[in-house]
Design a protein around this motif. Structure first.
Motif, short mmCIF file in Angstrom:
data_model
loop_
_atom_site.label_atom_id
_atom_site.label_comp_id
_atom_site.label_asym_id
_atom_site.label_seq_id
_atom_site.Cartn_x
_atom_site.Cartn_y
_atom_site.Cartn_z
N ARG A 191 1.04 -1.25 0.07
CA ARG A 191 0.05 -0.07 0.00
C ARG A 191 0.83 1.24 -0.08
O ARG A 191 2.08 1.13 0.28
N THR A 192 0.30 2.31 -0.31
CA THR A 192 0.86 3.73 -0.27
C THR A 192 1.27 3.82 1.29
O THR A 192 0.53 3.87 2.04
N THR A 240 3.14 14.72 1.21
CA THR A 240 2.80 13.50 2.40
C THR A 240 3.63 13.64 3.52
O THR A 240 4.74 14.15 3.44
#
Length: 443
Positions: A191-192, A240
């Motif tokens: 997953r990210t 992010t």
């Protein structure tokens, strides 16, 4: 240095002249280091491979060591780092289904000089009364010179010639030389990443990036010699979340000038920070507090610590011989909230260059001792109230247990993903010898 095939005589010599005779355990030969004791009943393989024990001779207070042998899954690094090993009764046979070889075989294969059949209770009492000191283990042919047994005076002189731990800058000797990445694992695999953390390896244990990866974090482990430019280059540039982690490690924090200046650069940029063990000491010095050497340190997996942000008592894993000198309580006996001394030093020098917080005199702001050791009231954690930064003096990854402090990784992930919620609510009543108060009342 040779490998003992049959038990050979050995002698442990302390710099104060105390001697303990026993039998060679592992490799035979000579080794020197600062002698310390560990109170863990289990987890000796993790202890041996912890880089924080570099240049230390470890005494196990548990009387029986080695019964679970050694395997290739539990090491915290790629080698044994202790300079010597002292036990009372080594296991005669291995009884764990996970074992791939015996502890004796592993010590010998890696050239680690040890000694067994030592009264470790008496030795530990000596270290508690007199404090840690330099020591040497001599065994096999190294006990003889020119056909005659070597004198105790000669051996003590060699021990006293060995380097001391105070003033030792050792992180560079145990750090990785190349950066590497640990991707999210478990349910987060593929997953990210929730965030990216740059972990500065000062002697990092393998389980630490794994604990972050289990929580969906990508961890980029970089060498001790890294610069702030290296760290910024490894952080995400797409908006992010990103943060910095300083690991555990060996040596005297007062000698770690590069690490302190590197952390100040991180704090100046308001990058979220979490440090453990040596990283806690580096944060303390970056904020302007002093550090000092403990009499005999905290080592083992059964150390009680109070988290003042929750009021809970944790049983924790420790390995440190230095501590941060920060105010624990104020004059009234309540938890102290102090301004980072580095601010005061700047202002005294007339440096009011300011920062982006709107306060031209507060570079690092207010700090609270968030965790306290219950055995001796030693500082076990720092939390910055005006910066996204905190640290603890112990090991929340604790591969051999206990796992009471694993929540600290969740606290760091929370800081990364929800920075507006920082600092944590400090509302739990705290009882001291003088009064009962709350940290919140002092903010």
């Amino acid at each position: 240095m040779t490998t003992a095939t049959t038990p050979q005589p050995a002698i442990l010599v302390l710099e104060d002249g105390t001697t303990h005779r026993g039998r060679a355990f592992g490799a035979t030969g000579t080794t020197f280091g600062e002698i310390v004791f560990s109170t863990g009943m289990t987890g000796y393989q993790e202890t041996l491979t912890d880089p924080s024990y570099h240049r230390q001779i470890v005494v196990m207070t548990a009387p029986h060591v080695g019964n679970t042998g050694v395997n290739d899954e539990d090491p915290e690094s790629g080698k044994i780092w202790v300079s010597g090993y002292v036990v009372r009764d080594p296991a005669r046979r291995v009884s764990s289904w996970r074992a791939q070889r015996s502890l004796t075989e592993e010590l010998a294969a890696q050239g680690v000089v040890g000694i067994s059949d030592v009264d470790t209770r008496a030795l530990t009492r000596r270290l508690r009364e007199e404090g840690v000191m330099r020591a040497g283990i001599f065994s096999g042919d190294d006990l003889v010179r020119d056909g005659y047994p070597r004198t105790v005076e000669e051996l003590v002189a060699e021990v006293k010639a060995a380097p001391q731990m105070a003033g030792a800058d050792l992180a560079r000797e145990v750090s990785t030389t190349q950066a590497y990445t640990v991707e999210p694992s478990g349910e987060h695999a593929g997953r990210t990443p929730l965030a990216t953390v740059v972990a500065v390896d000062l002697g990092i244990k393998a389980m630490t990036p794994q604990r972050l990866a289990e929580r969906g974090v990508r961890v980029v482990v970089v060498p001790q010699s890294s610069t702030i430019a290296d760290i910024e280059a490894a952080l995400p540039d797409d908006g992010t979340p990103g943060g910095v982690f300083f690991s555990n490690g060996p040596g005297d924090p007062a000698a770690s000038h590069h690490e302190v200046e590197l952390l100040r650069a991180v704090l100046d940029r308001r990058i979220p920070f979490f440090g453990i063990c040596f990283g806690n000491q580096i944060l303390g010095r970056a904020l302007g507090y002093g550090t000092y050497k403990l009499g005999y340190g905290h080592r083992g997996i059964n150390q009680p610590v109070l988290d003042r942000t929750t009021g809970k008592v944790e049983v924790t894993a420790h390995n440190h011989g230095f501590a941060v000198d920060a105010p624990v309580v104020d004059e009234a006996g309540a938890p102290a909230v102090s301004r980072a001394p580095y601010d005061e030093a700047r202002r005294a020098a007339g440096d009011d260059t300011g920062d982006d917080t709107g306060d031209d005199t507060a570079r690092y702001g207010r700090v609270v001792v968030s965790h306290v050791g219950l055995n001796d009231q030693v500082v076990e954690g720092l939390t910055c109230l005006d910066l996204p930064a905190f640290s603890v003096q112990y090991h929340p990854e604790a591969a051999a247990g206990p796992h009471d402090a694993a929540y600290l990784f969740d606290r760091f992930v929370g800081l990364l993903t929800d920075p507006a919620a920082w600092p944590p609510a400090l509302k739990t009543p705290i009882t001291t010898s003088a009064t009962t108060s709350t940290i919140e009342e002092n903010l």
